[in-house]
Write a protein that holds these residues in place. Structure first.
Motif, PDB file in Angstrom:
ATOM      1  N   TRP A 283       0.854  -1.185   0.000  1.00 24.76           N
ATOM      2  CA  TRP A 283       0.000   0.000   0.000  1.00 24.76           C
ATOM      3  C   TRP A 283       0.890   1.235   0.000  1.00 24.76           C
ATOM      4  CZ3 TRP A 283      -1.209   3.084   4.684  1.00 24.76           C
ATOM      5  CH2 TRP A 283      -2.037   4.174   4.369  1.00 24.76           C
ATOM      6  N   ALA A 284       0.916   1.947  -1.128  1.00 22.65           N
ATOM      7  CA  ALA A 284       1.777   3.117  -1.289  1.00 22.65           C
ATOM      8  C   ALA A 284       0.899   4.353  -1.389  1.00 22.65           C
ATOM      9  CB  ALA A 284       2.662   2.962  -2.524  1.00 22.65           C
ATOM     10  N   GLN A 285       0.692   5.020  -0.263  1.00 21.36           N
ATOM     11  CA  GLN A 285      -0.194   6.172  -0.280  1.00 21.36           C
ATOM     12  C   GLN A 285       0.405   7.347  -1.042  1.00 21.36           C
ATOM     13  OE1 GLN A 285      -1.016   7.493   3.706  1.00 21.36           O
ATOM     14  NE2 GLN A 285       1.039   8.315   4.017  1.00 21.36           N
ATOM     15  N   ASP A 286       1.726   7.345  -1.247  1.00 23.78           N
ATOM     16  CA  ASP A 286       2.369   8.455  -1.959  1.00 23.78           C
ATOM     17  C   ASP A 286       2.540   8.175  -3.452  1.00 23.78           C
ATOM     18  OD1 ASP A 286       4.306   6.506  -1.723  1.00 23.78           O
ATOM     19  OD2 ASP A 286       5.934   7.893  -1.229  1.00 23.78           O
ATOM     20  N   TRP A 287       1.712   7.300  -3.994  1.00 21.85           N
ATOM     21  CA  TRP A 287       1.796   6.965  -5.417  1.00 21.85           C
ATOM     22  C   TRP A 287       1.608   8.191  -6.310  1.00 21.85           C
ATOM     23  CZ3 TRP A 287      -2.329   6.973  -9.146  1.00 21.85           C
ATOM     24  CH2 TRP A 287      -3.525   7.517  -8.661  1.00 21.85           C
ATOM     25  N   SER A 288       0.924   9.213  -5.788  1.00 24.30           N
ATOM     26  CA  SER A 288       0.687  10.449  -6.537  1.00 24.30           C
ATOM     27  C   SER A 288       1.714  11.531  -6.202  1.00 24.30           C
ATOM     28  CB  SER A 288      -0.717  10.974  -6.243  1.00 24.30           C
ATOM     29  OG  SER A 288      -0.891  11.194  -4.850  1.00 24.30           O
ATOM     30  N   LEU A 328      -1.936  -1.302  -3.698  1.00 23.63           N
ATOM     31  CA  LEU A 328      -3.006  -0.428  -3.228  1.00 23.63           C
ATOM     32  C   LEU A 328      -2.498   1.013  -3.181  1.00 23.63           C
ATOM     33  CD1 LEU A 328      -3.181  -3.337  -1.572  1.00 23.63           C
ATOM     34  CD2 LEU A 328      -5.138  -2.221  -0.523  1.00 23.63           C
ATOM     35  N   SER A 329      -3.398   1.955  -3.459  1.00 22.61           N
ATOM     36  CA  SER A 329      -3.020   3.364  -3.515  1.00 22.61           C
ATOM     37  C   SER A 329      -3.896   4.182  -2.559  1.00 22.61           C
ATOM     38  CB  SER A 329      -3.109   3.880  -4.955  1.00 22.61           C
ATOM     39  OG  SER A 329      -4.418   3.705  -5.469  1.00 22.61           O
ATOM     40  N   SER A 397      -5.448  -2.839  -6.799  1.00 22.39           N
ATOM     41  CA  SER A 397      -6.402  -3.786  -6.227  1.00 22.39           C
ATOM     42  C   SER A 397      -7.110  -3.219  -5.014  1.00 22.39           C
ATOM     43  CB  SER A 397      -5.684  -5.080  -5.838  1.00 22.39           C
ATOM     44  OG  SER A 397      -5.172  -5.732  -6.980  1.00 22.39           O
ATOM     45  N   GLY A 398      -6.795  -1.972  -4.699  1.00 22.27           N
ATOM     46  CA  GLY A 398      -7.447  -1.330  -3.566  1.00 22.27           C
ATOM     47  C   GLY A 398      -6.859   0.037  -3.318  1.00 22.27           C
ATOM     48  N   TRP A 399      -7.451   0.740  -2.375  1.00 26.00           N
ATOM     49  CA  TRP A 399      -6.956   2.053  -2.002  1.00 26.00           C
ATOM     50  C   TRP A 399      -7.597   2.486  -0.696  1.00 26.00           C
ATOM     51  CZ3 TRP A 399      -9.798   1.134  -6.460  1.00 26.00           C
ATOM     52  CH2 TRP A 399     -11.136   1.576  -6.449  1.00 26.00           C
ATOM     53  N   LEU A 448     -10.545  -3.623  -3.173  1.00 26.41           N
ATOM     54  CA  LEU A 448     -11.013  -3.208  -1.857  1.00 26.41           C
ATOM     55  C   LEU A 448     -10.638  -1.754  -1.611  1.00 26.41           C
ATOM     56  CD1 LEU A 448     -11.958  -3.983   1.131  1.00 26.41           C
ATOM     57  CD2 LEU A 448      -9.532  -4.348   1.581  1.00 26.41           C
ATOM     58  N   PHE A 449     -11.559  -0.961  -1.088  1.00 23.72           N
ATOM     59  CA  PHE A 449     -11.183   0.336  -0.541  1.00 23.72           C
ATOM     60  C   PHE A 449     -11.589   0.360   0.924  1.00 23.72           C
ATOM     61  CE2 PHE A 449     -15.493   1.081  -2.104  1.00 23.72           C
ATOM     62  CZ  PHE A 449     -16.095   1.802  -1.079  1.00 23.72           C
ATOM     63  N   PHE A 450     -10.847   1.129   1.708  1.00 22.33           N
ATOM     64  CA  PHE A 450     -11.143   1.234   3.133  1.00 22.33           C
ATOM     65  C   PHE A 450     -11.197   2.703   3.523  1.00 22.33           C
ATOM     66  CE2 PHE A 450      -6.760   0.071   2.273  1.00 22.33           C
ATOM     67  CZ  PHE A 450      -5.995   1.002   2.956  1.00 22.33           C
ATOM     68  N   MET A 451     -12.058   3.023   4.486  1.00 22.10           N
ATOM     69  CA  MET A 451     -12.369   4.386   4.857  1.00 22.10           C
ATOM     70  C   MET A 451     -12.254   4.580   6.361  1.00 22.10           C
ATOM     71  SD  MET A 451     -15.696   5.203   2.455  1.00 22.10           S
ATOM     72  CE  MET A 451     -15.510   6.972   2.765  1.00 22.10           C
TER      73      MET A 451
END
Length: 679
Positions: A283-288, A328-329, A397-399, A448-451
């Motif tokens: 899961w790489a939240q800094d993909w952007s 995941l992003s 596959s998710g974010w 999958l996305f999670f909040m």
């Protein structure tokens, strides 16, 4: 007075009435103890970086002492009044599904506040109200319901909360939450759900009544009863919606939260896999891209693949997927004001507006962002298409579908509804946008996305919740321990899938994540529906999953526990999808005749047959927990217990207190965990 429904009874008193539903007293009204008040107030709501200061400039609050009861074919219409100064109507009915409906409307044009008192018993326990981190049994306190940042510390007596309040009014309090919901479950075995979305305050302080306050001129309540808590949750989730089953890959290991680029992801993945860790995703939240602030490392809010930081990411995603590792992003419903996507949204007229009709931009901590107007169908479809193109088509596959709680109350929306009324509803609308992006691309069940933010409606559209931004510490209100009542409160509000950042996230005021905290959180996470790490907002200050060989070995052992339990966890998730039974359950769900279980907020049932009591204090090597009356076996030692009492057990790192039911059909699987413990 009788109705055509025998379980709905109205008893006329000398100066009022008593309404009962399925032998539960719901409303009782007399001139000296009225159940209804009306009034006028002006909301004073200020937001700073998702932290809200909320006050009510109240002009009047009038008790409606007089009532006229008129019988109707399906119930009653009650006319409340107080001379010529206040009037209100309450319509009481029962639908064909057995649900009691209370529809309240203020007849006085100047009144915009309602206080309704539901009857209570002194011994009642109350649960729900969304995700509550400090309390599970809500009896004895008021709970304002407003989606916001959860606060740093969340306890006005703590030093960390004081520091956060001094800096940015961000310390929070016990009721601050990303996911409020006007739904509560009583130990009288009924639930009460309010269909409104404006600001509310549910006060459970009085022994004889629950006072529900609404900052609107109307309110609709739904009440259902059941013989058991299980059947009650089945009814509640049938009304609100249920989460679908999770993608199969979720159960195949830990999702590693990694930042820094393609090569960093590959290196950390190789290191963990060589160490025996079961990894299901990156899961790489800094993909952007990234933006550095005084708070720490932040994501660049321009939802496009940053090919400079992540070269050949598209090719590597395909390679990783072949190896059984998903990518995941990250995304949220805001666009950085200084970037191209926000400029495009502005040109199209897709941002919310200010009082002058100009685009509204919110300060998010040393940068600004525009708010996508999700009530504008064109803007909604444009953002949904952006998710499809920039995330799903890339191969994600998710974010993390982050935020949702920042809608300012002074912005103006396309649908014409006040932002004060839309504020709480906003996270569910954001969840729906993500859900439909998956649904329309045929990816439900695969991605999958999670909040973190939520409200009524999130049950149907938010595939997985995470607990938000806990401190990297041991505090009860904002550390590891707080995640447990958060999961259980959501469970009793109809959302049964919950997990957290392993090790926490918020790293401020010289706090640093210790090795022990990370390992204890990993132990806990192995007994939740999803394992996922986070570096935190200041990664260099925190102990990480690859900080030393012992930590990697610990993750190898606990991810093996998690993957070993895969068939059992999948069954529990399927029960949530089919019946609304949460994966992490309060003990009284299955032991409702055991009075002791109603006060437990730091232990839970994982599915039907596992009992988990995470260690949430520093430096402990043993732990005391309560076992209800049943035949229990210690998952790590094989020792048998009959329950009905507190037990103290050894609890070294890697062996969190876990017991299984001796007569469970899963007993052979659970017994196999003992082999993992000695590896």
């Amino acid at each position: 007075m009788a109705s055509q429904y025998p379980e709905l009874k109205m008893i006329t008193l000398d100066d009022g009435f008593a309404l009962s539903f399925q032998e539960r007293l719901i409303l009782r009204h007399t001139r000296h103890a009225p159940c209804l008040w009306m009034g006028t107030g002006t909301a004073d709501i200020e937001m700073f970086r998702g932290n809200f200061s909320i006050k009510d400039r109240l002009d009047e609050k009038i008790a409606l002492t007089d009532v006229n009861v008129m019988q109707q074919p399906s119930g009653w219409t009650l006319h409340f009044s107080r001379g010529d100064t206040a009037h209100a109507i309450l319509d009481i009915s029962r639908d064909d599904n057995g649900c009691l409906s209370l529809k309240l409307h203020n007849e006085h044009p100047g009144h915009n506040r309602i206080w309704l008192r539901l009857a209570a018993m002194p011994a009642d326990h109350i649960y729900g109200c969304g995700e509550q981190f400090s309390y599970f049994d809500l009896r004895g306190k008021p709970f304002p319901l407003w989606t916001s940042e959860q606060g740093v510390g969340r306890n006005k007596s703590s030093y960390v909360t004081w520091l956060a309040d001094c800096k940015e009014n961000a310390g929070g309090d016990y009721y601050w939450t990303f996911f409020p919901q006007p739904t509560f479950v009583s130990s009288q075995k009924y639930y009460c759900h309010v269909e409104n979305s404006g600001y509310m305050n549910f006060d459970f302080s009085d022994a004889d009544f629950h006072e529900l306050a609404f900052w609107e001129d109307n309110a609709t309540l739904r009440i259902e009863c059941a013989a058991t808590y299980i059947s009650l949750l089945e009814k509640l989730t049938a009304r609100l919606g249920r989460q679908p089953e999770l993608p199969d890959w979720v159960y195949d290991g830990v999702t590693l939260g990694v930042q820094g680029g393609t090569d960093v992801c590959q290196h950390k993945l190789d290191t963990l896999r060589q160490g025996g860790v079961k990894v299901n995703g990156l899961w790489a939240q800094d993909w952007s891209g990234i933006r550095m602030t005084s708070f720490g490392k932040r994501v660049m809010w321009n939802w496009e693949w940053n090919s400079e930081l992540y070269p050949q990411l598209d090719e590597r995603i395909a390679q990783w997927k072949q190896e059984g590792v998903q990518f995941l992003s990250y995304i949220n419903p805001y666009l950085a004001s200084d970037k191209a996507l926000c400029e495009e949204a502005a040109r199209r007229g897709y941002l919310t507006k200010d009082a002058q009709g100009k685009d509204y931009h919110v300060e998010f901590g040393e940068f600004y962002a525009g708010v996508i107007d999700l009530t504008n169908p064109e803007a909604y479809d444009w953002y949904k298409a952006l998710i499809k193109k920039n995330l799903i088509d890339l191969g994600c596959s998710g974010w993390m579908a982050d935020f949702g709680e920042y809608l300012p109350t002074d912005t103006f929306l396309h649908n014409g509804v006040s932002a004060e009324i839309m504020h709480n509803a906003w996270p569910a609308l954001w969840a729906k946008c993500n859900y439909q992006a998956l649904e329309e691309t045929g990816k439900l069940g695969e991605a999958l996305f999670f909040m973190r933010a939520g409200y009524t409606g999130s049950q149907k559209y938010s595939l997985m919740m995470w607990a938000g931004d806990q401190n990297v510490d041991w505090s009860l209100d904002d550390g590891l321990a707080s995640v447990i009542p958060a999961a259980l409160s959501l469970a009793m509000s109809g959302h049964g899938l919950h997990h957290s950042d392993i090790g926490g996230y918020t790293t401020l005021f010289e706090m640093k994540r210790s090795k022990e905290l990370l390992l204890r959180w990993c132990d806990f996470s192995a007994f939740t529906p999803m394992m996922r790490t986070h570096e935190g907002n200041r990664p260099g200050d925190n102990w990480q999953f690859d900080s030393d060989a012992e930590t990697i070995a610990h993750f190898a052992r606990m991810t093996t526990v998690f993957t070993t339990l895969k068939p059992y966890i999948k069954q529990a998730v399927a029960q949530n999808a089919q019946r609304g039974l949460p994966v992490m359950r309060p003990l009284f769900l299955h032991y409702e005749n055991d009075a002791h279980t109603y006060d437990l907020k730091y232990q839970y049932l994982f599915g039907r047959d596992l009992l988990v009591a995470p260690v949430y204090e520093q430096g402990r090597s043993d732990w005391t927990l309560y076992l209800p009356q049943d035949a229990w076996i210690n998952a790590w030692t094989g020792e048998s217990h009959s329950g009905g009492e507190n037990v103290t057990v050894a609890a070294p790192l890697g062996q969190p207190p876990v017991f299984y039911r001796a007569n469970s059909e899963w007993q052979p699987l659970f017994a196999s965990l003992r082999q993992i413990a000695v590896q």
